[in-house]
Design an enzyme around this catalytic site. Structure first.
Site, PDB file in Angstrom:
ATOM      1  N   GLY A  50       0.775  -1.236   0.000  1.00  0.00           N
ATOM      2  CA  GLY A  50       0.000   0.000   0.000  1.00  0.00           C
ATOM      3  C   GLY A  50       0.805   1.284   0.000  1.00  0.00           C
ATOM      4  O   GLY A  50       0.362   2.291  -0.547  1.00  0.00           O
ATOM      5  N   GLU A 104       4.192   4.141   6.112  1.00  0.00           N
ATOM      6  CA  GLU A 104       2.944   3.365   5.959  1.00  0.00           C
ATOM      7  C   GLU A 104       1.897   4.191   5.219  1.00  0.00           C
ATOM      8  O   GLU A 104       1.907   5.417   5.282  1.00  0.00           O
ATOM      9  CB  GLU A 104       2.394   3.000   7.345  1.00  0.00           C
ATOM     10  N   ASP A 105       0.997   3.515   4.542  1.00  0.00           N
ATOM     11  CA  ASP A 105      -0.091   4.221   3.863  1.00  0.00           C
ATOM     12  C   ASP A 105      -1.156   4.672   4.858  1.00  0.00           C
ATOM     13  O   ASP A 105      -1.599   5.805   4.842  1.00  0.00           O
ATOM     14  CB  ASP A 105      -0.716   3.342   2.758  1.00  0.00           C
ATOM     15  N   ASP A 108      -4.879   2.183  10.999  1.00  0.00           N
ATOM     16  CA  ASP A 108      -6.291   2.025  11.345  1.00  0.00           C
ATOM     17  C   ASP A 108      -6.343   1.691  12.844  1.00  0.00           C
ATOM     18  O   ASP A 108      -6.222   2.577  13.675  1.00  0.00           O
ATOM     19  CB  ASP A 108      -6.848   0.916  10.445  1.00  0.00           C
ATOM     20  N   LYS A 136      -6.781   6.793  11.007  1.00  0.00           N
ATOM     21  CA  LYS A 136      -8.183   6.789  11.446  1.00  0.00           C
ATOM     22  C   LYS A 136      -8.173   6.903  12.966  1.00  0.00           C
ATOM     23  O   LYS A 136      -8.113   5.879  13.671  1.00  0.00           O
ATOM     24  CB  LYS A 136      -8.872   5.490  11.009  1.00  0.00           C
ATOM     25  N   PHE A 157     -13.999   3.084   4.657  1.00  0.00           N
ATOM     26  CA  PHE A 157     -13.050   2.302   3.852  1.00  0.00           C
ATOM     27  C   PHE A 157     -12.700   3.102   2.602  1.00  0.00           C
ATOM     28  O   PHE A 157     -13.580   3.592   1.893  1.00  0.00           O
ATOM     29  CB  PHE A 157     -13.649   0.940   3.471  1.00  0.00           C
ATOM     30  N   ILE A 158     -11.413   3.246   2.335  1.00  0.00           N
ATOM     31  CA  ILE A 158     -10.976   4.063   1.200  1.00  0.00           C
ATOM     32  C   ILE A 158     -10.084   3.278   0.238  1.00  0.00           C
ATOM     33  O   ILE A 158      -9.476   2.267   0.617  1.00  0.00           O
ATOM     34  CB  ILE A 158     -10.212   5.313   1.686  1.00  0.00           C
ATOM     35  N   ASP A 164      -5.831  -0.392  -1.857  1.00  0.00           N
ATOM     36  CA  ASP A 164      -6.632  -1.274  -2.719  1.00  0.00           C
ATOM     37  C   ASP A 164      -7.904  -1.773  -2.041  1.00  0.00           C
ATOM     38  O   ASP A 164      -8.058  -1.721  -0.827  1.00  0.00           O
ATOM     39  CB  ASP A 164      -5.806  -2.506  -3.106  1.00  0.00           C
ATOM     40  N   ARG A 170      -5.591   0.727  -6.690  1.00  0.00           N
ATOM     41  CA  ARG A 170      -4.368   1.389  -6.222  1.00  0.00           C
ATOM     42  C   ARG A 170      -3.919   2.512  -7.144  1.00  0.00           C
ATOM     43  O   ARG A 170      -3.157   3.383  -6.761  1.00  0.00           O
ATOM     44  CB  ARG A 170      -3.207   0.385  -6.139  1.00  0.00           C
TER      45      ARG A 170
HETATM   46  P1  5GP Z   1      -4.436  -1.754  11.240  1.00  0.00           P
HETATM   47  O1  5GP Z   1      -3.561  -2.918  11.581  1.00  0.00           O
HETATM   48  O2  5GP Z   1      -3.850  -0.413  11.647  1.00  0.00           O
HETATM   49  O3  5GP Z   1      -5.845  -1.917  11.753  1.00  0.00           O
HETATM   50  O4  5GP Z   1      -4.642  -1.749   9.687  1.00  0.00           O
HETATM   51  C1  5GP Z   1      -3.639  -1.359   8.853  1.00  0.00           C
HETATM   52  C2  5GP Z   1      -3.778  -1.961   7.486  1.00  0.00           C
HETATM   53  O5  5GP Z   1      -5.149  -2.222   7.139  1.00  0.00           O
HETATM   54  C3  5GP Z   1      -3.263  -0.986   6.470  1.00  0.00           C
HETATM   55  O6  5GP Z   1      -1.878  -1.163   6.247  1.00  0.00           O
HETATM   56  C4  5GP Z   1      -4.113  -1.297   5.265  1.00  0.00           C
HETATM   57  O7  5GP Z   1      -3.513  -2.344   4.544  1.00  0.00           O
HETATM   58  C5  5GP Z   1      -5.415  -1.796   5.825  1.00  0.00           C
HETATM   59  N1  5GP Z   1      -6.444  -0.743   5.860  1.00  0.00           N
HETATM   60  C6  5GP Z   1      -6.964  -0.122   6.942  1.00  0.00           C
HETATM   61  N2  5GP Z   1      -7.908   0.759   6.602  1.00  0.00           N
HETATM   62  C7  5GP Z   1      -7.992   0.704   5.247  1.00  0.00           C
HETATM   63  C8  5GP Z   1      -8.819   1.397   4.283  1.00  0.00           C
HETATM   64  O8  5GP Z   1      -9.670   2.250   4.578  1.00  0.00           O
HETATM   65  N3  5GP Z   1      -8.604   1.072   2.974  1.00  0.00           N
HETATM   66  C9  5GP Z   1      -7.689   0.144   2.585  1.00  0.00           C
HETATM   67  N4  5GP Z   1      -7.564  -0.075   1.281  1.00  0.00           N
HETATM   68  N5  5GP Z   1      -6.911  -0.525   3.460  1.00  0.00           N
HETATM   69  C10 5GP Z   1      -7.067  -0.249   4.780  1.00  0.00           C
END
Ligand code: 5GP
Length: 180
Positions: A50, A104-105, A108, A136, A157-158, A164, A170
């Site tokens: 990402g 990181e992209d 969450d 977020k 969700f984006i 993706d 992407r």
């Molecule tokens: P976390 O472990 O912080 O809950 O989630 C991180 C990962 O979840 C990110 O690196 C990404 O791959 C995915 N992710 C979380 N939110 C989104 C979203 O809104 N869109 C997309 N495409 N991926 C997300």
């Protein structure tokens, strides 16, 4: 259909963050990195897949000597348990004693980042900073500092700008949020 709505697989997404805003947020992060890490010989670690687009835009805006490497979180099932383990793979640099900046992209809940931080601690990085394009805040449960945050977004969700939905979406330069 106008270009502010796209379809990825079975879902519709509406344009929500324009590239101009994304670019400005990246410039703000780069300005701070240029000021704060110039003499630290940092190693940037881009978390694939990402973060590839963010990493490329950010790296172009850095104006001091630095290096970038690409890592990936791989899931595998342990032989003695059914638990899925996520491990960071792809290191071809020596992390020990380095100042590392994770790129990181999106953060969450923060669990993925937690796993990356754990691995870098094991590898004895001297100092670890986090640069994330998106956060977020309502979902974030981490107890660590997020040093460089581009844009805070709600719990939608984006896709786009490297992110993706089931491998697609992407390629868009703007960010789109799902239409419920
Ligand atoms: P976390 O472990 O912080 O809950 O989630 C991180 C990962 O979840 C990110 O690196 C990404 O791959 C995915 N992710 C979380 N939110 C989104 C979203 O809104 N869109 C997309 N495409 N991926 C997300």
């Amino acid at each position: 259909m106008n270009d502010s709505v796209i379809k990825v697989h079975d879902k519709y997404f509406k344009k929500s963050i324009l590239f101009e805003e994304i670019d400005k947020a990246i410039q703000d992060i780069a300005d701070r990195l240029n000021e704060e890490l110039e003499y630290k010989n940092p190693l940037f670690l881009s978390v694939l897949n990402g973060a590839f687009m963010f990493s490329s835009e950010l790296f172009k805006k850095l104006n001091f000597p630095c290096e970038i490497s690409f890592v990936k979180l791989a899931s595998y099932s342990g032989t003695s348990s059914t638990e899925t383990v996520r491990q960071l793979i792809g290191f071809d640099e020596d992390i020990k004693g380095r100042t590392v900046v994770i790129i990181e992209d999106i953060v969450d809940t923060g669990l993925t980042m937690e796993r990356i931080l754990e691995q870098l601690r094991i590898m004895k990085a001297a100092d670890v900073k986090i640069a994330t394009l998106l956060l977020k805040p309502e979902a974030f449960k981490g107890s660590y500092a997020l040093d460089y945050v581009g844009i805070e977004i709600p719990n939608d969700f984006i896709v786009g700008f490297g992110l993706d939905y089931n491998k697609r979406g992407r390629n868009y330069k703007d960010i789109y949020k799902v239409v419920e």
